[in-house]
Design an enzyme around this catalytic site. Structure first.
Site, PDB file in Angstrom:
ATOM      1  N   ASP A 237       0.855  -1.179   0.000  1.00  0.00           N
ATOM      2  CA  ASP A 237       0.000   0.000   0.000  1.00  0.00           C
ATOM      3  C   ASP A 237       0.897   1.236   0.000  1.00  0.00           C
ATOM      4  O   ASP A 237       1.919   1.269   0.694  1.00  0.00           O
ATOM      5  CB  ASP A 237      -0.882  -0.043   1.257  1.00  0.00           C
ATOM      6  CG  ASP A 237      -1.918   1.067   1.277  1.00  0.00           C
ATOM      7  OD1 ASP A 237      -1.541   2.197   1.600  1.00  0.00           O
ATOM      8  OD2 ASP A 237      -3.090   0.784   0.977  1.00  0.00           O
ATOM      9  N   ASN A 245      -2.498  12.927  -3.237  1.00  0.00           N
ATOM     10  CA  ASN A 245      -3.604  13.450  -4.048  1.00  0.00           C
ATOM     11  C   ASN A 245      -4.008  14.853  -3.615  1.00  0.00           C
ATOM     12  O   ASN A 245      -4.232  15.742  -4.455  1.00  0.00           O
ATOM     13  CB  ASN A 245      -4.813  12.511  -3.951  1.00  0.00           C
ATOM     14  CG  ASN A 245      -4.691  11.293  -4.853  1.00  0.00           C
ATOM     15  OD1 ASN A 245      -4.028  11.346  -5.880  1.00  0.00           O
ATOM     16  ND2 ASN A 245      -5.320  10.205  -4.463  1.00  0.00           N
ATOM     17  N   HIS A 250      -4.865  14.709  -8.272  1.00  0.00           N
ATOM     18  CA  HIS A 250      -5.097  13.310  -8.620  1.00  0.00           C
ATOM     19  C   HIS A 250      -4.279  12.863  -9.836  1.00  0.00           C
ATOM     20  O   HIS A 250      -3.958  11.677  -9.959  1.00  0.00           O
ATOM     21  CB  HIS A 250      -6.591  13.078  -8.875  1.00  0.00           C
ATOM     22  CG  HIS A 250      -7.410  13.082  -7.622  1.00  0.00           C
ATOM     23  ND1 HIS A 250      -7.562  11.979  -6.817  1.00  0.00           N
ATOM     24  CD2 HIS A 250      -8.098  14.087  -7.000  1.00  0.00           C
ATOM     25  CE1 HIS A 250      -8.319  12.276  -5.771  1.00  0.00           C
ATOM     26  NE2 HIS A 250      -8.664  13.555  -5.857  1.00  0.00           N
ATOM     27  N   ASP A 254      -2.210   9.490  -9.914  1.00  0.00           N
ATOM     28  CA  ASP A 254      -2.280   8.463 -10.962  1.00  0.00           C
ATOM     29  C   ASP A 254      -0.890   8.131 -11.496  1.00  0.00           C
ATOM     30  O   ASP A 254      -0.562   6.965 -11.753  1.00  0.00           O
ATOM     31  CB  ASP A 254      -3.171   8.946 -12.109  1.00  0.00           C
ATOM     32  CG  ASP A 254      -4.642   8.988 -11.725  1.00  0.00           C
ATOM     33  OD1 ASP A 254      -4.999   8.441 -10.676  1.00  0.00           O
ATOM     34  OD2 ASP A 254      -5.437   9.583 -12.490  1.00  0.00           O
ATOM     35  N   GLU A 280      -5.038   2.400  -3.895  1.00  0.00           N
ATOM     36  CA  GLU A 280      -3.570   2.426  -3.916  1.00  0.00           C
ATOM     37  C   GLU A 280      -2.984   1.135  -3.370  1.00  0.00           C
ATOM     38  O   GLU A 280      -1.803   1.065  -3.028  1.00  0.00           O
ATOM     39  CB  GLU A 280      -3.048   3.622  -3.112  1.00  0.00           C
ATOM     40  CG  GLU A 280      -3.245   3.543  -1.613  1.00  0.00           C
ATOM     41  CD  GLU A 280      -4.600   4.041  -1.157  1.00  0.00           C
ATOM     42  OE1 GLU A 280      -4.733   4.330   0.046  1.00  0.00           O
ATOM     43  OE2 GLU A 280      -5.541   4.134  -1.970  1.00  0.00           O
ATOM     44  N   ARG A 300      13.581  -5.668  -0.797  1.00  0.00           N
ATOM     45  CA  ARG A 300      14.242  -5.038  -1.950  1.00  0.00           C
ATOM     46  C   ARG A 300      13.299  -4.075  -2.656  1.00  0.00           C
ATOM     47  O   ARG A 300      13.685  -2.982  -3.075  1.00  0.00           O
ATOM     48  CB  ARG A 300      14.729  -6.131  -2.909  1.00  0.00           C
ATOM     49  CG  ARG A 300      15.579  -5.589  -4.055  1.00  0.00           C
ATOM     50  CD  ARG A 300      16.154  -6.720  -4.883  1.00  0.00           C
ATOM     51  NE  ARG A 300      15.129  -7.447  -5.603  1.00  0.00           N
ATOM     52  CZ  ARG A 300      14.978  -8.761  -5.559  1.00  0.00           C
ATOM     53  NH1 ARG A 300      15.765  -9.494  -4.789  1.00  0.00           N
ATOM     54  NH2 ARG A 300      14.029  -9.354  -6.265  1.00  0.00           N
TER      55      ARG A 300
END
Length: 373
Positions: A237, A245, A250, A254, A280, A300
Site C-alpha cells: 500500500d 492526491n 489526482h 495516478d 492504492e 528489496r
C-alpha cells in the site's frame, strides 16, 4: 489377335485400378487434411492451438515430430501461448520456437516464403531441430510457410522417418492448404487472447485487475499444492497516498501508481503476479519461494520505491514509500481447507500484516505472525 486384345484390356484395367486407388487415397488424404484443418481453425485459445499443432498433428499424420516457428512481431507470443504455465513451456519450448525480430534476424532471414520439401530441409534448417529427440532417424521433412496478408508470420516443419514421404513438388496442395488454415488459426487465437488480456488489465496502471488476480491466485495455489511448492502473498500500500492526491492533485497520484507498478515489475520475477487490488493497494503472488526469499524480494522492493526518483513528488517534496504485508502458504496448518479457503486466509493474513506495518510506522515489511491468545 484375341490374346493381344485381352492383354491390352488387362493392362488398361490395371491402370484404371491404379487410378481409382490413387483417387481414393487422395480423397482420404483430403478428408484427413480438411478434418484436421477445421479442428485447428476452431481452436479457442493459443494453448489449445499449440496442443493441436504440436501434439495432435504429429499423431494424426504419423509424423516423427512437428516444429512451429513464429516471428514475434508484437513481442507477446510467449506470454499468449504459455501464460504462466511453466509445465507447458518446458514440454513444448523445443517444438515452439518464438523468434525476436531484433535478436533473431539471421534465422528470420533464412526462413522461406515457399514450401520446401525433401531431405535437404533437415540440413538447411537444422537450427529448428536443436531440441528434437532422435533427429537422426528423420529422413525427410516439409517446411511450410505460415502467411497472412502476404506477410510471413512463421513456419511449420513436419518431420518424417520415411525418406520418400516429402519430395519436391509432390502433394504440396494439401500441405499448403493445411499451412494456410494454421496461419489463420494462429492470427485468430492470438488476437482473441490479446482482447482477453486487455479485459484482465487495470486501465490506469496496466497491472492485472482484481478479477484476474482472483482467478490466477486459485490456480497458483492449486499448482503449488499439487507440486509440493511454497507460495507467498504480498499486500502493499502507498503510504500517505491521500496526502499525495490532496497536495499535488489526482493526476500526480495516478502517475505515482503507474510508476509504482513499473517499479514492482522490475523487482519481481516474470512468473510473479502483480495486480491492483483496489485504490492504492496492490497484491503480488510469488510462486515457488521460501519465506526468506519472499521477505528478501519484499524488502528489496520497499527500498527501491523509497530511493526511486520517479516516485518523488514536487521539488524537495514528499518521497513516496510503501508498506508491505506478507504471508506464506506453508504457514497454514489446516490441511482440510479448500483452495478458496486457503486463498482467503492468505489474503486476510497478508492484509493484517499490512495493517500492522501501517500502524507501526509505515515504510516497512511485516510478515504475518499469528497472535497467541
Amino acid at each position: 489377335m484375341e490374346d493381344t486384345i485381352f492383354n491390352e484390356n488387362r493392362k488398361l484395367k490395371r491402370q484404371l485400378d491404379n487410378l481409382l486407388r490413387r483417387a481414393r487415397t487422395n480423397e482420404q488424404k483430403q478428408e484427413l487434411f480438411d478434418s484436421f484443418g477445421f479442428e485447428v481453425i476452431s481452436a479457442n485459445t493459443p494453448a489449445q492451438l499449440r496442443d493441436y499443432v504440436l501434439f495432435q498433428m504429429q499423431a494424426r499424420f504419423q509424423l516423427h515430430d512437428v516444429v512451429m516457428t513464429l516471428i514475434d512481431f508484437d513481442r507477446d507470443a510467449e506470454k499468449l501461448f504459455y501464460g504462466h504455465d511453466t509445465d507447458a513451456k518446458s514440454l513444448y519450448e523445443s517444438k515452439l520456437l518464438i523468434l525476436d525480430t531484433e535478436k533473431d534476424q539471421q534465422q528470420i532471414s533464412e526462413m522461406s516464403i515457399y514450401p520446401v520439401l525433401g531431405p535437404d530441409v533437415l540440413t538447411r534448417f537444422d537450427w529448428m531441430l536443436a531440441g528434437i529427440d532422435d533427429i537422426d532417424s528423420c529422413k525427410s521433412a516439409a517446411l511450410l510457410p505460415l502467411m497472412r496478408n502476404n506477410k510471413l508470420i512463421g513456419t511449420l516443419l513436419l518431420l518424417s522417418r520415411d525418406v520418400n514421404r516429402y519430395q519436391t513438388g509432390i502433394a504440396t496442395t494439401f500441405l499448403q492448404k493445411l499451412s494456410a488454415m494454421t496461419a489463420v488459426a494462429i492470427e485468430n487465437c492470438l488476437n482473441q487472447q490479446r482482447i482477453k488480456e486487455i479485459g484482465y488489465q487495470d486501465p490506469l496502471t496496466q497491472a492485472y485487475n482484481r478479477r484476474y488476480f482472483d482467478l490466477r491466485f486459485n490456480d497458483e495455489i492449486e499448482r503449488s499444492l499439487r507440486q509440493g511448492d511454497n507460495l507467498a502473498c504480498m499486500f502493499l500500500d502507498v503510504d500517505f497516498f491521500k496526502k499525495v492526491n490532496d497536495t499535488y492533485g489526482h493526476h500526480i497520484g495516478d502517475l505515482v501508481l503507474t510508476q509504482l507498478v513499473n517499479l514492482i515489475k522490475e523487482q519481481v520475477r516474470a512468473c510473479d503476479v502483480v495486480a491492483r487490488y483496489g485504490g492504492e493497494e496492490f497484491a503480488v503472488v510469488l510462486p515457488g519461494v521460501t519465506l526468506e526469499l519472499a521477505t528478501e524480494i519484499a524488502e528489496r522492493l520497499r527500498k527501491a520505491v523509497q530511493s526511486d526518483k520517479r516516485l518523488t513528488c514536487g521539488q524537495g517534496g514528499l518521497n513516496v514509500t510503501i508498506s508491505i504485508g506478507l504471508e506464506i502458504l506453508s504457514s497454514l496448518n489446516d490441511k482440510n481447507l479448500s483452495t478458496k479457503e486457503i486463498g482467503d486466509q492468505l489474503l486476510q493474513h497478508a492484509d493484517e500484516a499490512l495493517y500492522k506495518a501501517k500502524t507501526s510506522g509505515r515504510n516497512q515489511v511485516v510478515v504475518y505472525v499469528e497472535e497467541k491468545i
